[in-house]
Structures are given as C-alpha cells and as structure tokens.
Write a protein that holds these residues in place. Structure first.
Motif, PDB file in Angstrom:
ATOM      1  N   ASP A  62      21.585  46.170 -51.265  1.00  0.00           N
ATOM      2  CA  ASP A  62      21.379  46.068 -50.024  1.00  0.00           C
ATOM      3  C   ASP A  62      19.978  45.581 -49.390  1.00  0.00           C
ATOM      4  O   ASP A  62      19.072  46.874 -49.922  1.00  0.00           O
ATOM      5  CB  ASP A  62      21.993  47.821 -49.958  1.00  0.00           C
ATOM      6  N   PRO A  63      19.522  45.163 -48.156  1.00  0.00           N
ATOM      7  CA  PRO A  63      18.726  44.903 -47.953  1.00  0.00           C
ATOM      8  C   PRO A  63      18.067  45.774 -47.720  1.00  0.00           C
ATOM      9  O   PRO A  63      16.312  45.706 -47.419  1.00  0.00           O
ATOM     10  CB  PRO A  63      18.871  43.828 -46.699  1.00  0.00           C
ATOM     11  N   LEU A  64      18.147  47.101 -47.188  1.00  0.00           N
ATOM     12  CA  LEU A  64      17.282  48.451 -46.790  1.00  0.00           C
ATOM     13  C   LEU A  64      16.681  48.986 -47.801  1.00  0.00           C
ATOM     14  O   LEU A  64      16.279  50.283 -46.825  1.00  0.00           O
ATOM     15  CB  LEU A  64      18.421  49.173 -45.625  1.00  0.00           C
ATOM     16  N   LEU A  65      16.962  48.579 -48.721  1.00  0.00           N
ATOM     17  CA  LEU A  65      16.377  49.321 -50.171  1.00  0.00           C
ATOM     18  C   LEU A  65      15.202  48.702 -50.883  1.00  0.00           C
ATOM     19  O   LEU A  65      14.469  49.078 -51.024  1.00  0.00           O
ATOM     20  CB  LEU A  65      17.811  49.316 -50.867  1.00  0.00           C
ATOM     21  N   ILE A  66      14.987  47.446 -49.957  1.00  0.00           N
ATOM     22  CA  ILE A  66      14.023  45.960 -50.844  1.00  0.00           C
ATOM     23  C   ILE A  66      12.703  46.622 -49.592  1.00  0.00           C
ATOM     24  O   ILE A  66      12.802  46.660 -48.167  1.00  0.00           O
ATOM     25  CB  ILE A  66      14.219  44.703 -49.962  1.00  0.00           C
TER      26      ILE A  66
ATOM     27  N   PRO B 197      16.283  53.739 -41.969  1.00  0.00           N
ATOM     28  CA  PRO B 197      15.335  53.276 -42.358  1.00  0.00           C
ATOM     29  C   PRO B 197      14.312  54.701 -42.155  1.00  0.00           C
ATOM     30  O   PRO B 197      14.664  55.420 -41.126  1.00  0.00           O
ATOM     31  CB  PRO B 197      14.920  51.729 -41.572  1.00  0.00           C
ATOM     32  N   SER B 198      13.178  54.345 -42.011  1.00  0.00           N
ATOM     33  CA  SER B 198      11.804  55.146 -41.248  1.00  0.00           C
ATOM     34  C   SER B 198      11.501  55.533 -39.954  1.00  0.00           C
ATOM     35  O   SER B 198      11.844  54.321 -39.402  1.00  0.00           O
ATOM     36  CB  SER B 198      10.572  54.478 -42.652  1.00  0.00           C
ATOM     37  N   ASP B 199      11.305  56.567 -39.802  1.00  0.00           N
ATOM     38  CA  ASP B 199      11.107  56.631 -37.839  1.00  0.00           C
ATOM     39  C   ASP B 199      10.155  55.016 -37.495  1.00  0.00           C
ATOM     40  O   ASP B 199      10.328  54.732 -37.006  1.00  0.00           O
ATOM     41  CB  ASP B 199      10.622  57.607 -37.904  1.00  0.00           C
ATOM     42  N   GLU B 200       8.825  54.610 -39.000  1.00  0.00           N
ATOM     43  CA  GLU B 200       7.785  53.568 -38.526  1.00  0.00           C
ATOM     44  C   GLU B 200       8.606  52.481 -37.994  1.00  0.00           C
ATOM     45  O   GLU B 200       8.998  51.492 -37.221  1.00  0.00           O
ATOM     46  CB  GLU B 200       7.003  53.705 -39.437  1.00  0.00           C
ATOM     47  N   ILE B 201       9.293  52.078 -39.251  1.00  0.00           N
ATOM     48  CA  ILE B 201      10.301  51.129 -39.490  1.00  0.00           C
ATOM     49  C   ILE B 201      11.402  50.669 -37.307  1.00  0.00           C
ATOM     50  O   ILE B 201      11.922  49.685 -36.508  1.00  0.00           O
ATOM     51  CB  ILE B 201      11.487  51.091 -40.186  1.00  0.00           C
ATOM     52  N   LEU B 202      11.760  52.065 -37.334  1.00  0.00           N
ATOM     53  CA  LEU B 202      13.430  52.110 -36.278  1.00  0.00           C
ATOM     54  C   LEU B 202      11.895  51.885 -35.102  1.00  0.00           C
ATOM     55  O   LEU B 202      12.324  51.472 -34.077  1.00  0.00           O
ATOM     56  CB  LEU B 202      13.753  53.758 -36.020  1.00  0.00           C
ATOM     57  N   HIS B 203      10.906  52.534 -34.744  1.00  0.00           N
ATOM     58  CA  HIS B 203      10.067  52.652 -33.828  1.00  0.00           C
ATOM     59  C   HIS B 203       9.057  51.829 -33.228  1.00  0.00           C
ATOM     60  O   HIS B 203       9.471  50.955 -32.622  1.00  0.00           O
ATOM     61  CB  HIS B 203       9.774  54.270 -33.513  1.00  0.00           C
TER      62      HIS B 203
END
Length: 300
Positions: A83-87, A118-124
C-alpha cells in the motif's frame, strides 16, 4: 507540451502493507509473508527474500532523487504497493516535487486499501497542489465481509476515510472490486452501495489464487448468481454504464467450467486460515457456506 515528450511514472513501491487479504499473496504484503512463513505455505528462503526486499522504496533514497531529474515533463505518477500510502519516502518525494516544480498539470494516482489516511499536511499542503489525485480504493465487500477478506481492516475506518477524501475538490475516488468466490454472490448489492456513494467501480476478475476463481463455484451457486445478475441487468437503471457491462461479463465468465478439486482446496485453505487468524468463514458467509460445504462433502 507534446504528447511524445510526456513522462508517466508507474511505481510499485514494494510490499509494505497493513493488511493480509485473503486474495493476496506473500509477494505483495509483508504481513501476509509473515503468515505464510508461520503456516509453511512456501519455501522459507523464498519468503525471506520477499521480506528482506519489501521496504526497498524506503531503503534507497537515491531512487527518489533520480526521479526528480525527470519531473519537467511528468504528466502522471501512479503509486502502487503493497500500500503506497504507507511509504513515507514517497511523501517526501512529493513535497520536494511541489517545491521544485509547478505540479498543477500533474495527476497522481493511488491503488490503496482504503484504511489509510495521509496526514493533514499531505492532504492540505501537498495533494492540493496537483492537478488531480486519483484514489482507487480496493473494496471487495461491505461490513464484516470486507473485514474478513482484508484481514486487519475496519469497515468503519474505510467509510470515514471516504468521507474525508470527499472534502477535497481535486480528489477523485473510484473502487477496484476484485471479483472472487467470497464476494460474487453479493455483487449486485455492492453495485447498489457504490452507486449510492457515487463511486464508479472497476471490476477486476481474479484468476489466481485459482481456488478463489468464481468459475470454481458450485453449479447451484452459479445459477443463483446468474439469476440475480439477470434480474438487475434487465430492471435496474445503472448510474455507471461500466458496471452494467461488467455484470454481463461476470455472468458470462461464471459459466466457465470449474474444477471440483479447487473447491476442496478452498475449503482446506479457508479452514487453516480461519484457525490461524481466529476467523469464521461459516458465520461470515452463511449463504456461500451452504453451497461450498455441500459441494465439497459431495466430492469427498
């Protein structure tokens, strides 16, 4: 930008995963590999090889540095796993990419199991800078049946993550539904759920492991499935034409002759995994249980 100058990255980032799905294998999930080793499902040296190489995307930062050399003409980046969201390294790569280039014409695509946010930082601050973020959610069933097929998952988490993703205008959600013995009798119910949630489905027919292939369903189960599909196909107003086409393809494919020994293998493997993982096929799939147990008892 000329099409011939465009660059497309298709990145499979190892086998780091938080789940050990029934339809998966030790080559594609580090957690499955640990189960396979404990259950002695393959040669130990082979499993150890996959375990040792599962984190290559995080062990070789120079790989990501090399990719940055080609970002000028990139139009799409596909991330898969595991799962790439864990990388974690891929997040650092995306942050560097947004700092060094205009990414407003770049689309990024994920194949993910829906349990990771993902973290809020990645999302936003990162994803919002890209032209489009396509998230293909691997969802093969609903509720407890989903949790059984994708061990380690929580259905409520998936539902919550879908709602969170929908808060962002540039995130496009779709579903990849791997059609197999465990879910095919519920295929019409799943289509209705997806339509209610405005999710277009990509149906992926499972061929391997062969004991999960729907052609090996008992004849009585095949007949019930065909009747359900025909009823929906003829009476339902489909929101997505792709689902209608796929149901017809499933109806045709399930008539392919199967092998009774594959049902016996399904029964044996399911029993062993149930004991090892403290799960219960019979109580989770009561309808399918009747068809499978009846057929395997008849052939033993």
């Amino acid at each position: 930008m000329c099409i011939r100058d465009s660059i497309y990255f298709d990145l499979k980032l190892g086998s780091i995963c938080n789940l050990k799905c029934r339809i998966c294998t030790y080559e594609n999930s580090i957690k499955w590999a640990k189960d396979a080793k404990a259950l002695k499902l393959a040669d130990e040296d082979t499993i150890d090889y996959y375990l040792a190489n599962s984190r290559w995307a995080e062990d070789y930062p120079e790989f990501w540095a090399d990719l940055l050399q080609y970002v000028d003409n990139v139009v799409q980046i596909d991330f898969a796993g595991g799962d790439p969201l864990l990388i974690k390294e891929h997040y650092r790569f995306l942050k560097l990419l947004t700092e060094q280039a205009d990414v407003s014409d770049i689309a990024i695509h994920y194949n993910t199991n829906g349990t990771i946010l993902p973290s809020d930082e990645i999302l936003h601050e990162v994803w919002t800078k890209f032209k489009r973020v396509e998230i293909m959610l691997s969802i093969d069933a609903l509720g407890k049946k989903f949790e059984y097929q994708r061990h380690g998952s929580k259905w409520q988490t998936v539902e919550s993550n879908i709602m969170r993703f929908r808060e962002f205008d540039n995130i496009v959600l779709q579903v990849c539904h791997t059609v197999n013995i465990l879910n095919v009798l519920d295929i019409c119910e799943f289509v209705l759920w997806a339509e209610d949630n405005n999710l277009e489905i990509y149906f992926n027919m499972l061929y391997h492991p062969s004991h999960y292939n729907i052609k090996n369903l008992p004849l009585a189960a095949k007949q019930v499935l065909i009747e359900r599909i025909e009823k929906m196909y003829n009476a339902h107003q489909f929101k997505y034409e792709s689902a209608k086409r796929s149901l017809n393809e499933i109806r045709e494919y399930v008539n392919t002759p199967g092998l009774s020994q594959e049902l016996i293998a399904f029964n044996d493997i399911t029993h062993n995994l149930d004991e090892f993982r403290n799960e219960d096929f019979a109580s989770t799939f009561p309808e399918l249980k009747e068809y499978i147990y009846g057929e395997t008892k008849h052939n033993t």
